[in-house]
Scaffold this motif. Structure first.
Motif, PDB file in Angstrom:
ATOM      1  N   THR A 115     -24.219  58.048  20.514  1.00  0.00           N
ATOM      2  CA  THR A 115     -22.999  57.957  21.319  1.00  0.00           C
ATOM      3  C   THR A 115     -22.235  56.682  20.983  1.00  0.00           C
ATOM      4  O   THR A 115     -21.009  56.707  20.846  1.00  0.00           O
ATOM      5  N   ALA A 116     -22.944  55.588  20.823  1.00  0.00           N
ATOM      6  CA  ALA A 116     -22.298  54.311  20.481  1.00  0.00           C
ATOM      7  C   ALA A 116     -21.614  54.387  19.112  1.00  0.00           C
ATOM      8  O   ALA A 116     -20.505  53.870  18.930  1.00  0.00           O
ATOM      9  N   GLU A 117     -22.268  55.034  18.156  1.00  0.00           N
ATOM     10  CA  GLU A 117     -21.676  55.176  16.824  1.00  0.00           C
ATOM     11  C   GLU A 117     -20.423  56.043  16.883  1.00  0.00           C
ATOM     12  O   GLU A 117     -19.414  55.742  16.221  1.00  0.00           O
ATOM     13  N   VAL A 118     -20.466  57.117  17.652  1.00  0.00           N
ATOM     14  CA  VAL A 118     -19.287  57.978  17.810  1.00  0.00           C
ATOM     15  C   VAL A 118     -18.142  57.183  18.435  1.00  0.00           C
ATOM     16  O   VAL A 118     -17.003  57.255  17.976  1.00  0.00           O
ATOM     17  N   ASP A 119     -18.442  56.420  19.477  1.00  0.00           N
ATOM     18  CA  ASP A 119     -17.411  55.611  20.134  1.00  0.00           C
ATOM     19  C   ASP A 119     -16.805  54.599  19.173  1.00  0.00           C
ATOM     20  O   ASP A 119     -15.590  54.404  19.139  1.00  0.00           O
ATOM     21  N   THR A 120     -17.640  53.952  18.368  1.00  0.00           N
ATOM     22  CA  THR A 120     -17.159  52.974  17.388  1.00  0.00           C
ATOM     23  C   THR A 120     -16.301  53.643  16.324  1.00  0.00           C
ATOM     24  O   THR A 120     -15.221  53.152  15.978  1.00  0.00           O
TER      25      THR A 120
ATOM     26  N   ARG B 167      -8.835  55.434  15.404  1.00  0.00           N
ATOM     27  CA  ARG B 167      -7.598  55.259  16.171  1.00  0.00           C
ATOM     28  C   ARG B 167      -6.867  53.994  15.741  1.00  0.00           C
ATOM     29  O   ARG B 167      -5.646  53.976  15.647  1.00  0.00           O
ATOM     30  N   LYS B 168      -7.632  52.942  15.473  1.00  0.00           N
ATOM     31  CA  LYS B 168      -7.020  51.687  15.017  1.00  0.00           C
ATOM     32  C   LYS B 168      -6.322  51.888  13.669  1.00  0.00           C
ATOM     33  O   LYS B 168      -5.195  51.430  13.479  1.00  0.00           O
ATOM     34  N   VAL B 169      -6.990  52.605  12.768  1.00  0.00           N
ATOM     35  CA  VAL B 169      -6.382  52.886  11.460  1.00  0.00           C
ATOM     36  C   VAL B 169      -5.070  53.655  11.657  1.00  0.00           C
ATOM     37  O   VAL B 169      -4.039  53.306  11.071  1.00  0.00           O
ATOM     38  N   SER B 170      -5.120  54.703  12.484  1.00  0.00           N
ATOM     39  CA  SER B 170      -3.916  55.516  12.713  1.00  0.00           C
ATOM     40  C   SER B 170      -2.793  54.679  13.306  1.00  0.00           C
ATOM     41  O   SER B 170      -1.641  54.764  12.870  1.00  0.00           O
TER      42      SER B 170
END
Length: 149
Positions: free
Chosen positions: A129-134, A140-143
């Motif tokens: 879950t933590a990896e998915v969130d990261t 999103r930051k890239v976009s």
């Protein structure tokens, strides 16, 4: 504040971030395909329904903005969803220029059948879950960074 970025000048395929994103996108979409086939949906149609399930009825303009799609791409998707009986188009009372996309009873019912997709995709990815969130936050930051001049 500027951040110093070090990027390799390697032209090796495996060193290209764009290729890693492309390959991951194709792999994830490939996991979705058979699951969506069972629902009678394509991946872009599923994305439209996700927005509608989350927001309720929505003007076409807002759907286009949420999905980062132009009208020429979105309109055929909406027509196919309407033909399948999942949505209908309604002119807004008081503003005939605005067309709202509204879920039908079948479109609402499809949501329950679609609930199994996120866990199946998560399992296929094999990430915590933590990896998915990261990963989601980084994408999103890239976009955002690319979309902001």
């Amino acid at each position: 504040m500027t951040t110093e970025v070090h990027v390799s000048d390697s032209l090796a395929l495996d060193d290209q971030l764009c290729f890693a994103l492309y390959a991951a996108s194709r792999a994830v979409t490939g996991v979705y395909r058979p699951l969506l086939d069972e629902l009678g949906l394509t991946y872009p149609q599923y994305l439209v329904l996700l927005v509608l399930w989350g927001r309720g009825s929505s003007p076409v303009k807002d759907l286009a903005a949420a999905l980062h799609l132009d009208y020429g791409t979105l309109t055929p998707l909406l027509k196919r969803l309407e033909s399948a009986g999942f949505v209908r188009r309604e002119r807004r009372k008081g503003d005939e220029r605005t067309v709202d996309i509204v879920l039908t009873a079948d479109g609402k019912a499809l949501r329950d059948r679609a609930r199994r997709l996120p866990p199946a995709i998560s399992q296929a990815m094999g990430l915590t879950t933590a990896e998915v969130d990261t990963l989601r936050a980084l994408l999103r930051k890239v976009s955002t960074n690319i979309a902001t001049p």
